[in-house]
Design a protein around this motif. Structure first.
Motif, PDB file in Angstrom:
ATOM      1  N   LEU A 218       0.911  -1.264   0.139  1.00  0.00           N
ATOM      2  CA  LEU A 218       0.073   0.180   0.039  1.00  0.00           C
ATOM      3  C   LEU A 218       0.885   1.334  -0.102  1.00  0.00           C
ATOM      4  O   LEU A 218       0.446   2.420  -0.486  1.00  0.00           O
ATOM      5  CB  LEU A 218      -0.878   0.031   1.190  1.00  0.00           C
ATOM      6  CG  LEU A 218      -1.954  -1.067   1.290  1.00  0.00           C
ATOM      7  CD1 LEU A 218      -2.564  -1.081   2.550  1.00  0.00           C
ATOM      8  CD2 LEU A 218      -3.025  -0.975   0.278  1.00  0.00           C
ATOM      9  N   LEU A 219       2.144   1.069   0.631  1.00  0.00           N
ATOM     10  CA  LEU A 219       3.081   2.412   0.916  1.00  0.00           C
ATOM     11  C   LEU A 219       3.977   2.545  -0.390  1.00  0.00           C
ATOM     12  O   LEU A 219       3.957   3.589  -0.904  1.00  0.00           O
ATOM     13  CB  LEU A 219       3.791   2.221   1.844  1.00  0.00           C
ATOM     14  CG  LEU A 219       3.045   2.448   3.255  1.00  0.00           C
ATOM     15  CD1 LEU A 219       3.931   1.760   4.397  1.00  0.00           C
ATOM     16  CD2 LEU A 219       2.852   4.016   3.552  1.00  0.00           C
ATOM     17  N   GLN A 220       4.040   1.410  -0.887  1.00  0.00           N
ATOM     18  CA  GLN A 220       4.965   1.528  -2.204  1.00  0.00           C
ATOM     19  C   GLN A 220       4.512   1.213  -3.668  1.00  0.00           C
ATOM     20  O   GLN A 220       5.183   1.537  -4.548  1.00  0.00           O
ATOM     21  CB  GLN A 220       6.293   0.618  -2.056  1.00  0.00           C
ATOM     22  CG  GLN A 220       7.191   1.026  -0.769  1.00  0.00           C
ATOM     23  CD  GLN A 220       8.287   0.575  -0.605  1.00  0.00           C
ATOM     24  OE1 GLN A 220       8.384  -0.997  -0.609  1.00  0.00           O
ATOM     25  NE2 GLN A 220       9.243   1.083  -0.330  1.00  0.00           N
ATOM     26  N   LYS A 221       3.334   0.344  -3.663  1.00  0.00           N
ATOM     27  CA  LYS A 221       2.921  -0.016  -5.076  1.00  0.00           C
ATOM     28  C   LYS A 221       1.630   0.659  -5.288  1.00  0.00           C
ATOM     29  O   LYS A 221       0.566   0.212  -4.848  1.00  0.00           O
ATOM     30  CB  LYS A 221       2.988  -1.692  -4.989  1.00  0.00           C
ATOM     31  CG  LYS A 221       4.177  -2.200  -4.532  1.00  0.00           C
ATOM     32  CD  LYS A 221       5.230  -2.255  -5.953  1.00  0.00           C
ATOM     33  CE  LYS A 221       6.421  -3.209  -5.523  1.00  0.00           C
ATOM     34  NZ  LYS A 221       7.369  -3.018  -6.563  1.00  0.00           N
ATOM     35  N   ALA A 222       1.750   1.229  -6.255  1.00  0.00           N
ATOM     36  CA  ALA A 222       0.495   1.993  -6.808  1.00  0.00           C
ATOM     37  C   ALA A 222       0.432   1.707  -8.313  1.00  0.00           C
ATOM     38  O   ALA A 222      -0.677   1.580  -9.116  1.00  0.00           O
ATOM     39  CB  ALA A 222       0.111   3.432  -6.492  1.00  0.00           C
ATOM     40  N   TYR A 223       1.432   1.834  -8.917  1.00  0.00           N
ATOM     41  CA  TYR A 223       1.577   1.646 -10.399  1.00  0.00           C
ATOM     42  C   TYR A 223       2.420   0.587 -11.064  1.00  0.00           C
ATOM     43  O   TYR A 223       3.458   0.139 -10.456  1.00  0.00           O
ATOM     44  CB  TYR A 223       2.225   2.931 -11.104  1.00  0.00           C
ATOM     45  CG  TYR A 223       1.552   4.277 -10.653  1.00  0.00           C
ATOM     46  CD1 TYR A 223      -0.015   4.654 -10.954  1.00  0.00           C
ATOM     47  CD2 TYR A 223       1.940   4.846  -9.496  1.00  0.00           C
ATOM     48  CE1 TYR A 223      -0.373   5.736 -10.560  1.00  0.00           C
ATOM     49  CE2 TYR A 223       1.482   6.120  -9.099  1.00  0.00           C
ATOM     50  CZ  TYR A 223       0.108   6.633  -9.625  1.00  0.00           C
ATOM     51  OH  TYR A 223      -0.471   7.665  -9.115  1.00  0.00           O
ATOM     52  N   ILE A 224       2.103  -0.174 -11.936  1.00  0.00           N
ATOM     53  CA  ILE A 224       2.571  -1.130 -12.810  1.00  0.00           C
ATOM     54  C   ILE A 224       4.205  -0.560 -13.023  1.00  0.00           C
ATOM     55  O   ILE A 224       4.060   0.335 -13.765  1.00  0.00           O
ATOM     56  CB  ILE A 224       1.929  -1.900 -13.890  1.00  0.00           C
ATOM     57  CG1 ILE A 224       0.692  -2.348 -12.987  1.00  0.00           C
ATOM     58  CG2 ILE A 224       2.609  -2.957 -14.448  1.00  0.00           C
ATOM     59  CD1 ILE A 224      -0.331  -2.931 -14.053  1.00  0.00           C
ATOM     60  N   ASN A 225       5.011  -1.369 -12.799  1.00  0.00           N
ATOM     61  CA  ASN A 225       6.376  -1.006 -13.550  1.00  0.00           C
ATOM     62  C   ASN A 225       6.741   0.346 -12.919  1.00  0.00           C
ATOM     63  O   ASN A 225       7.651   1.264 -13.545  1.00  0.00           O
ATOM     64  CB  ASN A 225       6.542  -0.980 -15.051  1.00  0.00           C
ATOM     65  CG  ASN A 225       6.056  -2.439 -15.605  1.00  0.00           C
ATOM     66  OD1 ASN A 225       6.467  -3.521 -14.869  1.00  0.00           O
ATOM     67  ND2 ASN A 225       5.205  -2.431 -16.727  1.00  0.00           N
ATOM     68  N   ASP A 226       6.589   0.742 -11.582  1.00  0.00           N
ATOM     69  CA  ASP A 226       6.906   2.026 -11.196  1.00  0.00           C
ATOM     70  C   ASP A 226       8.487   1.742 -10.861  1.00  0.00           C
ATOM     71  O   ASP A 226       8.778   0.885 -10.121  1.00  0.00           O
ATOM     72  CB  ASP A 226       6.299   2.101  -9.638  1.00  0.00           C
ATOM     73  CG  ASP A 226       6.592   3.604  -9.085  1.00  0.00           C
ATOM     74  OD1 ASP A 226       7.678   3.909  -9.556  1.00  0.00           O
ATOM     75  OD2 ASP A 226       5.858   3.694  -8.166  1.00  0.00           O
ATOM     76  N   PRO A 227       9.149   2.286 -11.310  1.00  0.00           N
ATOM     77  CA  PRO A 227      10.893   2.280 -11.277  1.00  0.00           C
ATOM     78  C   PRO A 227      11.405   2.902  -9.988  1.00  0.00           C
ATOM     79  O   PRO A 227      12.398   2.629  -9.568  1.00  0.00           O
ATOM     80  CB  PRO A 227      11.367   2.988 -12.443  1.00  0.00           C
ATOM     81  CG  PRO A 227      10.265   4.040 -12.808  1.00  0.00           C
ATOM     82  CD  PRO A 227       8.999   3.588 -12.460  1.00  0.00           C
ATOM     83  N   PHE A 228      10.507   3.587  -9.331  1.00  0.00           N
ATOM     84  CA  PHE A 228      11.190   4.503  -8.165  1.00  0.00           C
ATOM     85  C   PHE A 228      10.027   4.410  -7.174  1.00  0.00           C
ATOM     86  O   PHE A 228       9.540   5.407  -6.871  1.00  0.00           O
ATOM     87  CB  PHE A 228      11.452   5.873  -8.469  1.00  0.00           C
ATOM     88  CG  PHE A 228      12.842   5.882  -9.433  1.00  0.00           C
ATOM     89  CD1 PHE A 228      14.195   5.458  -9.210  1.00  0.00           C
ATOM     90  CD2 PHE A 228      12.514   6.417 -10.702  1.00  0.00           C
ATOM     91  CE1 PHE A 228      15.040   5.311  -9.988  1.00  0.00           C
ATOM     92  CE2 PHE A 228      13.453   6.459 -11.612  1.00  0.00           C
ATOM     93  CZ  PHE A 228      14.627   5.928 -11.401  1.00  0.00           C
ATOM     94  N   THR A 229       9.707   3.203  -6.409  1.00  0.00           N
ATOM     95  CA  THR A 229       9.111   3.339  -5.051  1.00  0.00           C
ATOM     96  C   THR A 229       9.608   3.925  -4.037  1.00  0.00           C
ATOM     97  O   THR A 229      10.845   3.945  -4.037  1.00  0.00           O
ATOM     98  CB  THR A 229       8.821   1.632  -4.999  1.00  0.00           C
ATOM     99  OG1 THR A 229      10.148   1.064  -4.631  1.00  0.00           O
ATOM    100  CG2 THR A 229       7.895   0.962  -5.783  1.00  0.00           C
ATOM    101  N   PRO A 230       8.665   4.624  -3.225  1.00  0.00           N
ATOM    102  CA  PRO A 230       9.484   5.425  -2.301  1.00  0.00           C
ATOM    103  C   PRO A 230      10.134   4.662  -1.189  1.00  0.00           C
ATOM    104  O   PRO A 230       9.534   3.841  -0.794  1.00  0.00           O
ATOM    105  CB  PRO A 230       7.977   6.251  -1.723  1.00  0.00           C
ATOM    106  CG  PRO A 230       7.008   5.215  -2.169  1.00  0.00           C
ATOM    107  CD  PRO A 230       7.311   4.879  -3.378  1.00  0.00           C
ATOM    108  N   GLU A 231      10.826   5.319  -0.531  1.00  0.00           N
ATOM    109  CA  GLU A 231      11.763   4.619   0.443  1.00  0.00           C
ATOM    110  C   GLU A 231      11.568   5.569   1.669  1.00  0.00           C
ATOM    111  O   GLU A 231      11.774   4.950   2.870  1.00  0.00           O
ATOM    112  CB  GLU A 231      13.169   4.383   0.345  1.00  0.00           C
ATOM    113  CG  GLU A 231      13.445   3.377  -0.895  1.00  0.00           C
ATOM    114  CD  GLU A 231      13.145   2.184  -0.386  1.00  0.00           C
ATOM    115  OE1 GLU A 231      13.124   1.481   0.726  1.00  0.00           O
ATOM    116  OE2 GLU A 231      13.011   1.119  -1.285  1.00  0.00           O
TER     117      GLU A 231
END
Length: 325
Positions: A223-236
């Motif tokens: 929920l915190l990191q995956k919203a879009y398919i093939n997102d190259p820069f998920t938040p840290e």
């Protein structure tokens, strides 16, 4: 200058131009510009606290260094992706490290340079903000029942079709609401557009509750990191402007690494159900009628119910979670 960002340098130029042209530009652009104005090198110690009452840019840089395991950096660049998304012409994408960014869960990208290590790393930052005097729920994920279950499946968490259909009942999907089953409307005093958690198919509900209980950390991370398919820069990192402060008070921010927030959320609470009644809107519950609101850690789940997207599934960070954990 073209407003189609071709690389990091070009994106920074666009961002600076937007900041210079538009009065009242958004928080992300302001914050990115402040990070770009930091004096370097920056040392990781002393580490920032989770609640800060100062300009947040130095704390964000230090938190990013902590995530990377670096003791210092010699340069940091911040790109506000929202500024690029509102560019006036061209394709809305940015190329970073050879990867095109079209949709990203991160609101700001940090490019961090360490001359001693001869390394450059990118760290994504998710931003939440509240402009009310008291903290409110912060939207975390907004999707459909089917899309959420597909997200779980794609990340190794099995979900049966019966559980998917139960969640569709909870959202009131077309074909899965009380109005689609006339017999369920007889004597019904609650909202006929959807089933509440305690009303959905029992087998599917129990499976969902088991999944949320046993896979809480994994689901919170998604929920915190995956919203879009093939997102190259998920938040840290996540920074949250907690509320509107009174005149003369320093602005308050909550700052966490994503892994830190997941850990604190899991320690705070497991899966549970909180009782509530619908007290406003078209279908107010009669006195004595209560429903179950599912939640886990600092994450709560509900049917969206908005006029534009009434059947969507919405996950929120609980109001004031940063004080609770």
């Amino acid at each position: 200058m073209s407003l189609t960002p071709k690389d990091t340098k070009h994106a920074l130029q666009i961002q600076a131009g937007i900041a210079g042209r538009i009065a009242g530009h958004n928080f992300e652009t302001n914050l990115a510009q402040s990070i770009n104005n930091l004096s370097c090198p920056i040392e990781v110690f002393p580490l920032p606290k989770n609640l800060i009452y100062e300009k947040p840019e130095i704390s964000i840089a230090k938190k990013a260094l902590q995530v990377l395991g670096w003791d210092k950096c010699h340069k940091v660049e911040a790109i506000a992706l929202g500024a690029l998304a509102t560019a006036e012409d061209g394709k809305k994408w940015l190329e970073v490290n050879g990867m095109r960014v079209k949709a990203c869960k991160s609101d700001i990208l940090l490019r961090i340079y360490n001359e001693d290590l001869k390394l450059t790393q990118t760290v994504g930052v998710s931003i939440k903000q509240c402009s009310n005097k008291n903290p409110t729920n912060a939207q975390l994920y907004f999707t459909t029942a089917r899309a959420f279950c597909e997200l779980l499946r794609n990340n190794g968490i099995p979900v049966s079709d019966k559980a998917v259909n139960a969640l569709r009942q909870f959202c009131g999907d077309n074909g899965f609401s009380p109005v689609d089953n006339p017999s369920d409307l007889v004597g019904r005093v609650s909202d006929p557009r959807r089933y509440f958690w305690e009303e959905i198919n029992e087998e599917g509900r129990l499976e969902l509750e088991k999944i949320f209980s046993e896979k809480q950390r994994e689901i919170t991370k998604l929920l915190l990191q995956k919203a879009y398919i093939n997102d190259p820069f998920t938040p840290e990192l996540l920074i949250h402007q907690t509320k509107k402060m009174q005149p003369g008070q320093a602005q308050e921010y909550a700052l966490y690494s994503i892994d830190e927030l997941i850990s604190l959320s899991s320690k705070y609470a497991g899966f549970e159900k909180k009782k509530y009644s619908v007290k406003k809107g078209s279908y107010v519950d009669p006195v004595g009628i209560e429903h179950d609101a599912p939640r886990f850690g600092v994450v709560q789940m509900q049917r969206g119910g908005q006029q534009q997207h009434p059947e969507q599934l919405q996950f929120n960070l609980q109001a004031g979670y940063f004080y609770k954990i």
